[in-house]
Design an enzyme around this catalytic site. Structure first.
Site, PDB file in Angstrom:
ATOM      1  N   TYR A 245     -37.289 -22.540 -76.603  1.00 21.33           N
ATOM      2  CA  TYR A 245     -38.391 -22.186 -75.869  1.00 21.33           C
ATOM      3  C   TYR A 245     -39.457 -21.858 -76.703  1.00 21.33           C
ATOM      4  O   TYR A 245     -40.671 -22.129 -76.429  1.00 21.33           O
ATOM      5  CB  TYR A 245     -37.929 -20.920 -74.817  1.00 21.33           C
ATOM      6  CG  TYR A 245     -39.163 -20.321 -74.068  1.00 21.33           C
ATOM      7  CD1 TYR A 245     -39.701 -21.029 -73.075  1.00 21.33           C
ATOM      8  CD2 TYR A 245     -40.039 -19.287 -74.448  1.00 21.33           C
ATOM      9  CE1 TYR A 245     -40.901 -20.628 -72.272  1.00 21.33           C
ATOM     10  CE2 TYR A 245     -41.052 -19.019 -73.924  1.00 21.33           C
ATOM     11  CZ  TYR A 245     -41.504 -19.439 -72.863  1.00 21.33           C
ATOM     12  OH  TYR A 245     -42.683 -19.084 -72.116  1.00 21.33           O
TER      13      TYR A 245
ATOM     14  N   ASP B  38     -35.679 -24.749 -67.672  1.00 17.16           N
ATOM     15  CA  ASP B  38     -36.294 -24.834 -66.424  1.00 17.16           C
ATOM     16  C   ASP B  38     -37.771 -24.996 -66.853  1.00 17.16           C
ATOM     17  O   ASP B  38     -38.564 -25.559 -66.308  1.00 17.16           O
ATOM     18  CB  ASP B  38     -36.376 -23.337 -65.650  1.00 17.16           C
ATOM     19  CG  ASP B  38     -36.863 -22.066 -66.267  1.00 17.16           C
ATOM     20  OD1 ASP B  38     -37.867 -21.613 -66.354  1.00 17.16           O
ATOM     21  OD2 ASP B  38     -35.715 -21.725 -67.091  1.00 17.16           O
TER      22      ASP B  38
ATOM     23  N   LYS C 299     -28.191 -19.802 -64.471  1.00 18.09           N
ATOM     24  CA  LYS C 299     -29.339 -19.007 -64.161  1.00 18.09           C
ATOM     25  C   LYS C 299     -30.313 -20.109 -63.353  1.00 18.09           C
ATOM     26  O   LYS C 299     -30.832 -21.048 -63.797  1.00 18.09           O
ATOM     27  CB  LYS C 299     -30.147 -18.505 -65.161  1.00 18.09           C
ATOM     28  CG  LYS C 299     -31.285 -17.689 -64.528  1.00 18.09           C
ATOM     29  CD  LYS C 299     -32.269 -17.005 -65.688  1.00 18.09           C
ATOM     30  CE  LYS C 299     -33.599 -16.409 -65.135  1.00 18.09           C
ATOM     31  NZ  LYS C 299     -34.469 -16.184 -66.022  1.00 18.09           N
TER      32      LYS C 299
END
Length: 523
Positions: free
Chosen positions: A269, A304, A376
């Site tokens: 990320y 995500d 998640k």
């Protein structure tokens, strides 16, 4: 004789094993790279583990001041421990805090000890850093006692809600009210830009932009408040923050010391979305995950985010690829299946025909690939329009997919996403939506079995096949090259660029870090 189905999607176990083997093969050179380097944040985390806290009058932590002086005198490649504990053993200062203050004032010089001096410095460093690890161990045992005393969330998925006003004193009552309304996990998101600070702010903070600063004192205050809520509600309320950015190892250490329960910690990320140097990120990530493993902290990964910049249908296989890589990196660092909150999201354009069926396929694929992991599940954000009624309905569909596919951690979607910072009333409505869907559907995932050759199963197998193809290409070219080419999230990040590169050093032959040694020994 009919072929026996394998799971709800009838995934080919040979293909699944091949995908994992390829992920290991692609990830191993990155682990080797991480083991060959250190960073300023890894070394500062070691000092913090040994008990060094506080900051000077300008707000710069003493860990930074001490590390910077050591680096100027002897370099970073040998680690900070030998020079620092050599100075302490020689009587340059009575403790770490005083030594850091002297270093900041320029009144002490450091050397690389040899022979008996080096042996004494190693012994002293292992003892003091080991005491810090024992404090982290004690906080883990404390969590386990509190779960036994108060009980755990009565169901899965755990309801995960974000609270962050910028003011920790305002965050606390909002978090406690969210827990009363049904939230099982409170996430205090960080102030915008903190991931790019190469130091951890000190003390309680009352101002932040779109979030609240991650500091040890803020961790302590929120943990104490949620412990009060746990006693009030008769269930343990978990606390989440972010171990990412330039100070990932330090924040992971502080989280362990203050008994946080989950941390955002993704292998790529920071590289993709904060332009942090890839080598810096992978070195910091491995150390931070070793700390999380020791502390019993669940990590949340960030796949995500890829779907906010790339198309959620075309790029679905990049999410699965990243999940497999995250799994490998996590387990190599000592994390167990129950600590792998692998991320994925509900981000397909809702106007696309069969979008709901594809969301089901992607979510169920993740669930079946990682059956023991508390996945998640992230709500829609990219296609929120400001129409709060449509947004609340879309969040309801997201919640339904979570129930149908047995997700482990469900982040509460907000109908005002991307419009305004949510009000308490927005959170209340969103929590009502979650509670209704989860209560009404119960264990619906037990009854949900898509047709073996239907749309959902076929789509899931297609994504898995594309994942294997991508992993094969990554093995051939290298993960760093894939990141540089924009494979993930359409972000191109070369290995020789990005923020924080100047804080990386290749380890010398005599490199010593007691924290790394002790963490490796525990695996």
């Amino acid at each position: 004789m009919a072929r026996r189905p394998r799971g709800k999607l009838d995934l080919d176990p040979v293909t699944v094993r091949k995908a994992r083997a390829l992920a290991r093969k692609a990830g191993r050179p990155i682990v080797d790279l991480a083991q060959q380097h250190t960073t300023v944040s890894v070394e500062r985390a070691t000092l913090r583990m040994a008990g060094l806290g506080g900051a000077d009058g300008d707000g710069i932590p003493w860990a930074n001041r001490l590390l910077d002086t050591v680096r100027a005198d002897v370099g970073l490649e040998h680690g900070v421990a030998l020079p620092v504990w050599d100075a302490l053993v020689r009587g340059e200062a009575e403790d770490l805090a005083t030594l850091a203050q002297k270093a900041g004032a320029g009144s002490v010089r450091f050397r690389l000890p040899e022979g008996r001096d080096a042996t004494r410095a190693r012994s002293a460093a292992r003892k003091q850093v080991g005491a810090g690890l024992k404090r982290i161990d004690a906080r883990r045992r404390e969590r386990e006692r509190m779960v036994r005393k108060h009980g755990d969330a009565p169901r899965t998925p755990w309801i995960y809600l974000i609270v962050a006003t910028g003011d920790i004193m305002e965050d606390i009552p909002q978090a406690q009210q969210a827990a009363r309304e049904g939230a099982d996990v409170i996430a205090v998101i960080r102030s915008t830009g903190q991931s790019l600070l190469d130091y951890v702010p000190e003390g309680a903070t009352r101002e932040g932009f779109a979030g609240t600063y991650a500091t040890q004192e803020n961790f302590r205050l929120m943990r104490a408040a949620l412990d009060e809520s746990s006693a009030e509600l008769g269930r343990y309320v978990r606390l989440t923050n972010y171990a990412s950015g330039l100070c990932m190892p330090e924040i992971a250490t502080l989280a362990g010391l203050e008994r946080l329960d989950m941390m955002l910690n993704d292998s790529m990320y920071g590289i993709l979305f904060r332009d942090i140097n890839p080598v810096r990120t992978f070195v910091d990530q491995r150390f931070s995950r070793q700390v999380h493993a020791r502390a019993g902290i669940i990590i949340n990964t960030g796949e995500d985010n890829y779907l906010t910049t790339a198309d959620a249908v075309e790029a679905a296989h990049t999410v699965t690829t990243s999940q497999l890589l995250n799994e490998y990196f996590a387990k190599e660092a000592g994390l167990e299946d129950w600590q792998l909150g692998l991320g994925h999201a509900f981000e397909i354009d809702p106007d696309l025909p069969n979008s709901f069926r594809m969301e089901l396929a992607h979510a169920l694929l993740a669930r079946e690939l990682f059956p023991e992991a508390p996945l998640k599940w992230m709500p829609p954000t990219r296609h929120m329009t400001g129409d709060v009624f449509r947004g609340n309905l879309l969040d309801g569909f997201f919640n339904l997919v979570g129930s149908l596919t047995g997700q482990g951690i469900l982040l509460v979607g907000m109908m005002t996403e991307a419009v305004v910072t949510p009000w308490l009333s927005d959170r209340d409505i969103a929590l009502q939506n979650v509670r209704y869907v989860l209560n009404a559907t119960g264990d619906l995932h037990e009854d949900f079995n898509p047709a073996p050759d239907g749309f959902i199963a076929t789509r899931a197998r297609q994504v898995l096949g594309e994942t294997v193809d991508l992993l094969e290409a990554i093995v051939d070219d290298g993960l760093l090259a894939a990141i540089a080419d924009g494979t993930f999230g359409l972000m191109k990040r070369p290995a020789d660029a990005g923020r924080g590169l100047d804080g990386v050093a290749r380890k010398a032959e005599a490199y010593f870090n007691p924290a790394s040694e002790l963490l490796e020994e525990a695996q």
